[in-house]
Design an enzyme around this catalytic site. Structure first.
Site, PDB file in Angstrom:
ATOM      1  N   GLY A   9      92.932 -21.290 123.200  1.00  0.00           N
ATOM      2  CA  GLY A   9      92.676 -21.028 124.621  1.00  0.00           C
ATOM      3  C   GLY A   9      91.330 -20.349 124.844  1.00  0.00           C
ATOM      4  O   GLY A   9      90.473 -20.313 123.962  1.00  0.00           O
ATOM      5  N   GLN A  10      91.170 -19.792 126.052  1.00  0.00           N
ATOM      6  CA  GLN A  10      89.873 -19.245 126.456  1.00  0.00           C
ATOM      7  C   GLN A  10      89.416 -18.110 125.536  1.00  0.00           C
ATOM      8  O   GLN A  10      88.276 -18.110 125.070  1.00  0.00           O
ATOM      9  CB  GLN A  10      89.959 -18.738 127.902  1.00  0.00           C
TER      10      GLN A  10
ATOM     11  N   ASP B 296      98.896 -22.611 118.067  1.00  0.00           N
ATOM     12  CA  ASP B 296      98.884 -23.022 119.479  1.00  0.00           C
ATOM     13  C   ASP B 296      99.929 -24.103 119.647  1.00  0.00           C
ATOM     14  O   ASP B 296     100.515 -24.577 118.671  1.00  0.00           O
ATOM     15  CB  ASP B 296      97.486 -23.494 119.922  1.00  0.00           C
ATOM     16  N   ILE B 297     100.160 -24.510 120.884  1.00  0.00           N
ATOM     17  CA  ILE B 297     101.213 -25.490 121.168  1.00  0.00           C
ATOM     18  C   ILE B 297     100.875 -26.873 120.619  1.00  0.00           C
ATOM     19  O   ILE B 297     101.739 -27.647 120.283  1.00  0.00           O
ATOM     20  CB  ILE B 297     101.522 -25.535 122.684  1.00  0.00           C
TER      21      ILE B 297
ATOM     22  N   TYR C 237     101.720 -13.696 138.152  1.00  0.00           N
ATOM     23  CA  TYR C 237     100.890 -13.293 137.005  1.00  0.00           C
ATOM     24  C   TYR C 237     100.857 -11.766 136.881  1.00  0.00           C
ATOM     25  O   TYR C 237     101.047 -11.207 135.796  1.00  0.00           O
ATOM     26  CB  TYR C 237      99.489 -13.846 137.244  1.00  0.00           C
TER      27      TYR C 237
HETATM   28  N1  SER Z   1      90.900 -14.207 134.604  1.00  0.00           N
HETATM   29  C1  SER Z   1      92.250 -13.966 135.008  1.00  0.00           C
HETATM   30  C2  SER Z   1      92.618 -14.833 136.158  1.00  0.00           C
HETATM   31  O1  SER Z   1      91.770 -15.061 136.989  1.00  0.00           O
HETATM   32  C3  SER Z   1      92.442 -12.553 135.406  1.00  0.00           C
HETATM   33  O2  SER Z   1      92.886 -11.830 134.345  1.00  0.00           O
HETATM   34  O3  SER Z   1      93.722 -15.249 136.254  1.00  0.00           O
END
Ligand code: SER
Length: 320
Positions: free
Chosen positions: A11-12, A34-35, A141
Site C-alpha cells: 500500500g501507500q 498483502d492481500i 475511518y
Molecule cells: N490520508 C488519510 C486520509 O485522507 C488521513 O489519514 O484518509
C-alpha cells in the site's frame, strides 16, 4: 535483531517502508504481506506472503513461520473509501487490527499501527490540536482510528504488548499513490501539474490540513519503534506533522517551478465535509519530547523534491 512482519506492505506506506526496513535490518528480516502479490520492488526484494488480515489463522501461521518479533500493521481503508463502505471498513479496519494485535500477543512481538488526524472530529480544538484532547470523530475511518488507539493501549496495559502508534497527517509521496483518502489531492496535484499544467481540486480553498512528506513519515516510524520505552508517556498514538496548508498554498509552491500552473475547484461535498471535521494543524510536542520526533521537509522543500522525482515519469520540460 528485528524480524518484522508488515501487513498492507504493497500500500501507500508499505511500498516504501518495506524497502527502508530491508535496508536497515536486512532483506530476509522483513516479511512483506498483502492481500495479493504484484511485481513491485516491495513484493520482489525479499520474503512475501499473501495474507488477508481478516484471517487470523493465516496471519498467525505466517508470523510463526518466520518467528517475527515485530508486527507493523498497515492494512486499512482510508477515509473516503471507508465513508462509502462503512460496514466493510469496520470489519477490515477493526477486524484486521484485532487479528494483528492477537498475533503480536501470541508471539510477544513489538507492534506498530498508524492512526491519523482523522481520529479527531468537529468538536476537537482546530488549531495546534493538543496530544490529549477531545476525540469525537464523525467518520467511520475516525471511529476506527480512535477505537484502534484504545485497543492498542488495551493490549499494552492488559497483556504487556509493546504497542506504539503515530497519528499521521496526509502523506505525500512520488512512489505509491494513496487511494480513497481525503488528503489525496495533495499528491494528485503534483501529478496533474506535471502532466497537464492544471488541477481541479475537490477540496475547497481555505481548507487547511496537516501533511508530511513520506521520507519524514518513514523516519518517524523507525525512530518511534527504536525509542527507549521508559521515555514513552504516550503510546497510541502520537501527533506528528511537518506542515499545514490549503490548496492555494500548495499551488503557490508548485507555481515556483511551473509558473503557468492553474488550480481550479470542483468541491466534493463528502470529502470537503470530512476535511472540515479534521484539525487545521496539530501539535507534535509530545512526540518531540518523548522520542525526539523531527522532520526535514517543509512545503517548498517537498515540492522541489516531488517535481524533481516525478518529472522523468512524465518526460516533460518545465521551467524551474
Ligand atoms: N490520508 C488519510 C486520509 O485522507 C488521513 O489519514 O484518509
Amino acid at each position: 535483531m528485528k524480524r518484522i512482519l508488515i501487513t498492507g506492505a504493497l500500500g501507500q506506506i508499505g511500498s516504501e517502508l518495506t524497502l527502508k526496513l530491508r535496508d536497515i535490518y536486512g532483506a530476509d528480516n522483513v516479511i512483506a504481506t498483502d492481500i495479493k502479490k504484484n511485481d513491485s520492488e516491495a513484493a520482489q526484494s525479499g520474503p512475501f506472503e499473501v495474507v488477508d488480515v481478516t484471517d487470523l489463522k493465516r496471519m498467525g501461521e505466517v508470523a510463526q513461520k518466520y518467528q517475527v518479533d515485530t508486527i507493523m500493521h498497515l492494512a486499512a481503508l482510508l477515509s473516503a473509501t471507508a465513508e462509502a463502505k462503512p460496514v466493510f471498513a469496520w470489519n477490515l479496519n477493526m477486524g484486521g487490527l484485532l487479528n494483528a494485535l492477537e498475533t503480536a500477543k501470541e508471539l510477544k512481538a513489538q507492534f506498530f499501527t498508524p492512526s491519523s488526524i482523522g481520529a479527531f472530529g468537529p468538536t476537537t480544538p482546530k488549531d495546534q490540536t493538543p496530544q490529549d484532547t477531545i476525540m469525537r470523530p464523525t467518520t467511520m475511518y475516525g471511529v476506527n482510528k480512535v477505537a484502534g488507539e484504545l485497543l492498542a493501549d488495551y493490549y499494552y496495559h492488559k497483556y504487556g504488548v509493546d504497542t506504539r502508534g503515530l497519528r499521521f497527517p496526509g502523506l505525500i509521496s512520488y512512489v505509491a499513490l494513496p487511494g480513497g483518502g481525503t488528503t489525496d489531492y495533495a499528491v494528485e496535484i503534483y501529478y496533474e501539474a506535471l502532466k497537464n499544467g492544471r488541477y481541479t481540486c475537490y477540496i475547497d480553498k481555505g481548507t487547511y490540513m496537516d501533511m508530511m512528506y513520506m521520507p519524514d513519515a518513514l523516519n518517524a516510524i523507525v525512530d518511534l519503534m527504536e525509542a527507549d520505552p521508559s521515555k514513552l508517556i504516550h503510546r497510541n498514538s502520537f501527533n506528528v506533522t511537518a506542515m499545514s496548508f490549503d490548496p492555494e498554498e500548495i499551488a503557490a509552491s508548485i507555481k515556483k517551478h511551473i509558473p503557468g500552473f492553474k488550480l481550479m475547484y470542483d468541491v466534493d461535498p463528502v470529502r470537503q465535509q470530512i476535511a472540515e471535521s479534521w484539525p487545521n494543524s496539530i501539535d507534535a510536542t509530545a512526540a518531540k519530547e518523548e522520542w525526539g520526533f523531527t522532520f526535514e521537509y517543509d512545503l517548498d522543500k517537498m515540492t522541489k523534491d516531488m517535481i524533481e522525482k516525478l518529472k522523468p515519469k512524465f518526460q516533460m520540460k518545465i521551467s524551474s
